[in-house]
Write a protein that holds these residues in place. Sequence first.
Motif, PDB file in Angstrom:
ATOM      1  N   ALA A 101       0.832  -1.211   0.000  1.00 41.42           N
ATOM      2  CA  ALA A 101       0.000   0.000   0.000  1.00 41.42           C
ATOM      3  C   ALA A 101       0.866   1.261   0.000  1.00 41.42           C
ATOM      4  CB  ALA A 101      -0.927  -0.005   1.214  1.00 41.42           C
TER       5      ALA A 101
ATOM      6  N   HIS B  39      -1.738  11.525   5.114  1.00 39.33           N
ATOM      7  CA  HIS B  39      -0.957  10.335   4.762  1.00 39.33           C
ATOM      8  C   HIS B  39      -1.700   9.061   5.168  1.00 39.33           C
ATOM      9  CE1 HIS B  39       3.141  12.594   4.521  1.00 39.33           C
ATOM     10  NE2 HIS B  39       2.283  12.971   3.600  1.00 39.33           N
TER      11      HIS B  39
ATOM     12  N   ARG C 251      -4.375   8.326   2.634  1.00 40.11           N
ATOM     13  CA  ARG C 251      -3.802   7.763   1.406  1.00 40.11           C
ATOM     14  C   ARG C 251      -3.510   6.269   1.593  1.00 40.11           C
ATOM     15  NH1 ARG C 251       0.850  12.056  -0.306  1.00 40.11           N
ATOM     16  NH2 ARG C 251       1.315  10.486  -1.894  1.00 40.11           N
ATOM     17  N   LEU C 252      -2.945   5.907   2.736  1.00 40.66           N
ATOM     18  CA  LEU C 252      -2.630   4.507   2.993  1.00 40.66           C
ATOM     19  C   LEU C 252      -3.902   3.667   3.149  1.00 40.66           C
ATOM     20  CD1 LEU C 252       0.470   4.863   5.302  1.00 40.66           C
ATOM     21  CD2 LEU C 252       0.365   3.501   3.212  1.00 40.66           C
TER      22      LEU C 252
ATOM     23  N   ALA D  96       0.483   4.210  -2.533  1.00 37.05           N
ATOM     24  CA  ALA D  96      -0.019   5.488  -2.005  1.00 37.05           C
ATOM     25  C   ALA D  96       0.978   6.632  -2.167  1.00 37.05           C
ATOM     26  CB  ALA D  96      -0.390   5.340  -0.531  1.00 37.05           C
TER      27      ALA D  96
ATOM     28  N   ALA E 237      -5.268   3.010  -0.254  1.00 37.14           N
ATOM     29  CA  ALA E 237      -4.465   2.016  -0.976  1.00 37.14           C
ATOM     30  C   ALA E 237      -4.710   0.614  -0.424  1.00 37.14           C
ATOM     31  CB  ALA E 237      -2.991   2.379  -0.915  1.00 37.14           C
TER      32      ALA E 237
END
Length: 144
Positions: free
Chosen positions: A78, A134, A137-138, A82, A141
């Motif tokens: 991921a 962040h 985003r992870l 990401a 993903a």
Amino acid sequence: MTATPGYDPQNIFARILRGELPAHKVYEDDKALAFLDIMPRCPGHTLVIPKAPARNILDIAPEDLAYVATIAKKVAIAGMKAFGADGITIQQFNEEAGGQVVFHLHVHVIPRHSGMPMKPPASEMEKPDVLAAHAERLRAALAG
């Protein structure tokens, strides 16, 4: 679950697991938790920990260690996606002489870009809004 000898149930990661301290969580199930390091060495620096009370690799049950490794791999994949990373650094430290600072087993999963050095360990606290972005985003993903 019985804690292993030398395990301090008041360590910061145990407190995060109990919900006593906040964390930017990216993954959680009944056996493991992954959350962002608040002093990341690179964007997306994630810590993967077992929910089992293990001090480090020297005392964790083999099946719990294998599960943490499985989740670390998911987070690594991921992180590559990401953050458009060129590679991943995986780190795991044991006991003070081995570089361990928090005495609850944890695996560092750090997305890397070619030519970009990592910040020194525990050098700079990241802004909460950056960590939140962040983490999102992870999570995206990881969701596929």
